[in-house]
Write a protein that holds these residues in place. Structure first.
Motif, PDB file in Angstrom:
ATOM      1  N   LEU A 272      -3.806 -10.104 -20.626  1.00  0.00           N
ATOM      2  CA  LEU A 272      -2.548 -10.729 -21.052  1.00  0.00           C
ATOM      3  C   LEU A 272      -2.372 -10.825 -22.573  1.00  0.00           C
ATOM      4  O   LEU A 272      -1.327 -11.245 -23.055  1.00  0.00           O
ATOM      5  CB  LEU A 272      -2.382 -12.105 -20.393  1.00  0.00           C
ATOM      6  N   ASP A 273      -3.385 -10.382 -23.326  1.00  0.00           N
ATOM      7  CA  ASP A 273      -3.237 -10.268 -24.792  1.00  0.00           C
ATOM      8  C   ASP A 273      -2.304  -9.126 -25.180  1.00  0.00           C
ATOM      9  O   ASP A 273      -1.809  -9.064 -26.296  1.00  0.00           O
ATOM     10  CB  ASP A 273      -4.601  -9.954 -25.436  1.00  0.00           C
ATOM     11  N   ALA A 274      -2.099  -8.192 -24.244  1.00  0.00           N
ATOM     12  CA  ALA A 274      -1.290  -6.999 -24.538  1.00  0.00           C
ATOM     13  C   ALA A 274       0.202  -7.354 -24.539  1.00  0.00           C
ATOM     14  O   ALA A 274       0.599  -8.447 -24.128  1.00  0.00           O
ATOM     15  CB  ALA A 274      -1.568  -5.932 -23.481  1.00  0.00           C
ATOM     16  N   ASP A 275       1.020  -6.417 -24.989  1.00  0.00           N
ATOM     17  CA  ASP A 275       2.481  -6.598 -24.888  1.00  0.00           C
ATOM     18  C   ASP A 275       2.940  -6.301 -23.461  1.00  0.00           C
ATOM     19  O   ASP A 275       3.944  -6.832 -23.009  1.00  0.00           O
ATOM     20  CB  ASP A 275       3.198  -5.635 -25.846  1.00  0.00           C
ATOM     21  N   MET A 276       2.195  -5.403 -22.807  1.00  0.00           N
ATOM     22  CA  MET A 276       2.539  -5.071 -21.417  1.00  0.00           C
ATOM     23  C   MET A 276       1.257  -4.849 -20.623  1.00  0.00           C
ATOM     24  O   MET A 276       0.347  -4.182 -21.098  1.00  0.00           O
ATOM     25  CB  MET A 276       3.390  -3.806 -21.350  1.00  0.00           C
ATOM     26  N   VAL A 277       1.221  -5.441 -19.431  1.00  0.00           N
ATOM     27  CA  VAL A 277       0.084  -5.221 -18.534  1.00  0.00           C
ATOM     28  C   VAL A 277       0.587  -4.397 -17.353  1.00  0.00           C
ATOM     29  O   VAL A 277       1.604  -4.744 -16.748  1.00  0.00           O
ATOM     30  CB  VAL A 277      -0.508  -6.559 -18.042  1.00  0.00           C
ATOM     31  N   LEU A 278      -0.117  -3.319 -17.076  1.00  0.00           N
ATOM     32  CA  LEU A 278       0.199  -2.499 -15.901  1.00  0.00           C
ATOM     33  C   LEU A 278      -0.957  -2.641 -14.935  1.00  0.00           C
ATOM     34  O   LEU A 278      -2.122  -2.464 -15.323  1.00  0.00           O
ATOM     35  CB  LEU A 278       0.349  -1.028 -16.298  1.00  0.00           C
ATOM     36  N   ILE A 279      -0.642  -2.999 -13.690  1.00  0.00           N
ATOM     37  CA  ILE A 279      -1.702  -3.158 -12.676  1.00  0.00           C
ATOM     38  C   ILE A 279      -1.346  -2.228 -11.526  1.00  0.00           C
ATOM     39  O   ILE A 279      -0.171  -2.118 -11.166  1.00  0.00           O
ATOM     40  CB  ILE A 279      -1.756  -4.622 -12.173  1.00  0.00           C
ATOM     41  N   SER A 280      -2.346  -1.562 -10.986  1.00  0.00           N
ATOM     42  CA  SER A 280      -2.073  -0.691  -9.843  1.00  0.00           C
ATOM     43  C   SER A 280      -2.798  -1.226  -8.620  1.00  0.00           C
ATOM     44  O   SER A 280      -3.994  -1.530  -8.675  1.00  0.00           O
ATOM     45  CB  SER A 280      -2.549   0.731 -10.177  1.00  0.00           C
ATOM     46  N   GLY A 281      -2.044  -1.364  -7.532  1.00  0.00           N
ATOM     47  CA  GLY A 281      -2.630  -1.732  -6.237  1.00  0.00           C
ATOM     48  C   GLY A 281      -2.765  -3.231  -6.043  1.00  0.00           C
ATOM     49  O   GLY A 281      -2.565  -4.027  -6.975  1.00  0.00           O
ATOM     50  N   GLY A 282      -3.065  -3.606  -4.797  1.00  0.00           N
ATOM     51  CA  GLY A 282      -3.325  -5.012  -4.463  1.00  0.00           C
ATOM     52  C   GLY A 282      -2.109  -5.920  -4.548  1.00  0.00           C
ATOM     53  O   GLY A 282      -2.253  -7.138  -4.650  1.00  0.00           O
ATOM     54  N   ILE A 283      -0.925  -5.346  -4.477  1.00  0.00           N
ATOM     55  CA  ILE A 283       0.282  -6.173  -4.662  1.00  0.00           C
ATOM     56  C   ILE A 283       1.059  -6.331  -3.358  1.00  0.00           C
ATOM     57  O   ILE A 283       2.072  -7.003  -3.299  1.00  0.00           O
ATOM     58  CB  ILE A 283       1.176  -5.594  -5.802  1.00  0.00           C
ATOM     59  N   SER A 284       0.500  -5.739  -2.270  1.00  0.00           N
ATOM     60  CA  SER A 284       1.194  -5.882  -0.992  1.00  0.00           C
ATOM     61  C   SER A 284       0.747  -7.192  -0.323  1.00  0.00           C
ATOM     62  O   SER A 284       0.283  -8.108  -0.999  1.00  0.00           O
ATOM     63  CB  SER A 284       0.917  -4.639  -0.146  1.00  0.00           C
ATOM     64  N   VAL A 285       0.846  -7.230   1.013  1.00  0.00           N
ATOM     65  CA  VAL A 285       0.665  -8.503   1.713  1.00  0.00           C
ATOM     66  C   VAL A 285      -0.663  -8.608   2.467  1.00  0.00           C
ATOM     67  O   VAL A 285      -0.872  -9.530   3.244  1.00  0.00           O
ATOM     68  CB  VAL A 285       1.850  -8.714   2.696  1.00  0.00           C
ATOM     69  N   GLY A 286      -1.550  -7.630   2.226  1.00  0.00           N
ATOM     70  CA  GLY A 286      -2.832  -7.635   2.946  1.00  0.00           C
ATOM     71  C   GLY A 286      -3.740  -8.786   2.515  1.00  0.00           C
ATOM     72  O   GLY A 286      -3.532  -9.402   1.459  1.00  0.00           O
ATOM     73  N   ASP A 287      -4.762  -9.051   3.347  1.00  0.00           N
ATOM     74  CA  ASP A 287      -5.673 -10.171   3.063  1.00  0.00           C
ATOM     75  C   ASP A 287      -6.494  -9.957   1.793  1.00  0.00           C
ATOM     76  O   ASP A 287      -7.076 -10.893   1.254  1.00  0.00           O
ATOM     77  CB  ASP A 287      -6.650 -10.362   4.239  1.00  0.00           C
ATOM     78  N   TYR A 288      -6.579  -8.681   1.343  1.00  0.00           N
ATOM     79  CA  TYR A 288      -7.386  -8.399   0.144  1.00  0.00           C
ATOM     80  C   TYR A 288      -6.512  -7.994  -1.046  1.00  0.00           C
ATOM     81  O   TYR A 288      -6.977  -7.373  -1.987  1.00  0.00           O
ATOM     82  CB  TYR A 288      -8.454  -7.331   0.476  1.00  0.00           C
ATOM     83  N   ASP A 289      -5.243  -8.314  -0.959  1.00  0.00           N
ATOM     84  CA  ASP A 289      -4.310  -8.055  -2.071  1.00  0.00           C
ATOM     85  C   ASP A 289      -4.213  -9.337  -2.903  1.00  0.00           C
ATOM     86  O   ASP A 289      -3.503 -10.272  -2.549  1.00  0.00           O
ATOM     87  CB  ASP A 289      -2.917  -7.655  -1.530  1.00  0.00           C
TER      88      ASP A 289
END
Ligand SMILES: Nc1nc2c(c(=O)[nH]1)N[C@H]1C(S)=C(S)[C@@H](COP(=O)(O)OP(=O)(O)OC[C@H]3O[C@@H](n4cnc5c(N)ncnc54)[C@H](O)[C@@H]3O)O[C@H]1N2
Ligand code: MOO
Length: 389
Positions: free
Chosen positions: A230-247
């Motif tokens: 979060l120190d960056a101007d933009m954070v890009l994250i891939s994956g883990g954003i759906s509704v599964g138990d491990y997201d």
């Protein structure tokens, strides 16, 4: 679920050009000028010789040599109508001389030179301010700085300028199943593709990648990786954003105090895109399916990056083209179809699933199908968004 255009508008409302900073020339490449630049001096700053030769007062052809002016010298001479001064390219032309003859056009005599080809008066003397006059606006606010501009600023004696800095990006990919390419694949694993793919796509943008990490699907690692990013101007994250138990991405973003601006767009691929902000830091949690990740990056994240760079307003430029073939939209969603555009004709590739990159590798455009369009026939007018990878 919001529409593609609502999502773009929310990103637009939440994105500003980065705050201007004063940076030295060595750090300027790719930055955008935050103010007009005025020339502090004229260029050239003094009358300069364009050739190696002899400076003289135009008139006579038989000239006596009385001195020398080389680059960096500033000596003055009393030049009579039959005198000349040896001079070199870039050297100051003495005030009383008005012309420089190149040395190939003279022959030497015992006391000086004889002109064998007489130049016109004023030849080879670059006047003061020929290139730029002191006080002139030489570069406009909004200009993107490149090597030529850096050289030009240096030539004007400017050592630092006010610019919009390059956005700092942090990238995180999530997933227990991800394995780096180059080793035999373990059962149940897949090769990690999104990190190097987004890193590569970021190279076409005006950004600095300050962090690129892979985290496993566990709460604490995801929370901690996001906290640091979060120190960056933009954070890009891939994956883990759906509704599964491990997201764990959504809850980790919330625990880190990132405020959700939207989650889920009525589109395919890339439905579960999450967008939020903490202070001035923007976060795009891209869906993990590779084609979804790349589509959301190209449509949404790059739009925000370009606005942060101070160059563009967020707005997708839909171009008009013609359909080759036939397509049925079974989803009641907006579709970004991977396609090949050639002379305005769009050919859609057959394998379009969000898990697949195979069609992306052949594509140079998205054919954009609005959510209310059910079918596209051969030769129908269509809209597309070109991209370069
Ligand atoms: N019950 C529901 N399940 C899913 C929904 C839904 O609405 N309800 N949405 C689906 C859609 S649409 C998408 S897109 C995916 C998004 O899932 P995540 O963002 O949580 O991504 P993951 O589950 O982590 O991964 C999905 C898929 O992609 C592969 N993957 C992930 N990261 C990478 C990577 N860096 N390199 C290569 N491949 C990657 C991963 O192995 C999975 O196969 O959710 C649907 N589910
Ligand atoms: O929106 Mo997901 O990207 O279709 O599979």
């Amino acid at each position: 679920m919001i529409s593609v255009f609502q999502a773009l508008s929310i990103i637009d409302q939440n994105t500003e050009a980065l705050a201007p900073v004063l940076l030295p020339l060595s750090k300027l490449n790719g930055c955008v000028l935050a103010e007009d630049v005025q020339a502090p001096i004229s260029l050239p700053p003094f009358r300069q010789s364009a050739m190696d030769g002899y400076a003289f007062k135009h008139g006579k052809d038989e000239l006596r040599l009385i001195g020398e002016s080389k680059a960096g010298d500033f000596a003055e001479f009393k030049i009579g109508s039959a005198d000349c001064v040896r001079i070199f390219t870039g050297a100051r032309v003495p005030d009383q001389a008005d012309t420089v003859v190149m040395q190939e056009h003279v022959e030497k005599t015992s006391s000086g030179i004889r002109l064998i080809k007489t130049p016109e008066k004023g030849t080879n003397v670059r006047p003061v301010g020929e290139q730029i006059k002191q006080g002139e606006i030489v570069l406009k606010k909004g200009t993107k700085i490149n090597a030529a501009i850096v050289g030009f600023l240096a030539g004007l004696g400017i050592s630092e300028v006010l610019v919009i800095p390059i956005p700092k990006i942090a990238l995180i990919v999530t997933g227990n199943e991800l394995q780096e390419p180059g080793t035999p694949l373990k059962p149940g694993s897949v090769y990690e593709s999104n990190r190097v793919m987004i890193e590569t796509a970021l190279k076409a943008e005006n950004v600095e990648l300050i962090l690129s990490n892979h985290v496993l699907d566990d709460k604490e690692s995801t929370f901690e990786a996001i906290r640091v990013a979060l120190d960056a101007d933009m954070v890009l994250i891939s994956g883990g954003i759906s509704v599964g138990d491990y997201d764990f991405v959504k809850e980790s973003l919330e625990r880190n105090g990132v405020e959700e601006k939207f989650y889920k767009i009525n589109q395919k691929p890339g439905k579960p895109l999450w967008y939020g902000k903490k202070g001035k830091t923007q976060v795009f949690a891209l869906p993990g399916n590779p084609a979804s990740s790349l589509t959301c990056f190209l449509i949404y994240a790059t739009a925000a990056i370009r606005k942060m760079n101070g160059t563009e307003k967020i707005d997708i430029q839909l171009k008009k083209g013609k359909m080759k073939g036939h397509f049925v939209n079974k989803f009641q969603k907006a579709l970004f179809l991977q396609a090949r555009e050639q002379s305005g004709v769009l050919e859609v590739y057959p394998k379009q699933a969000s898990s697949m990159l195979v069609s992306f590798t052949q594509s140079n455009a998205f054919l954009f199908v609005p959510e209310d369009v059910k079918e596209i026939q051969e030769e129908d007018e269509v809209h597309y968004i070109p991209f370069k990878l």
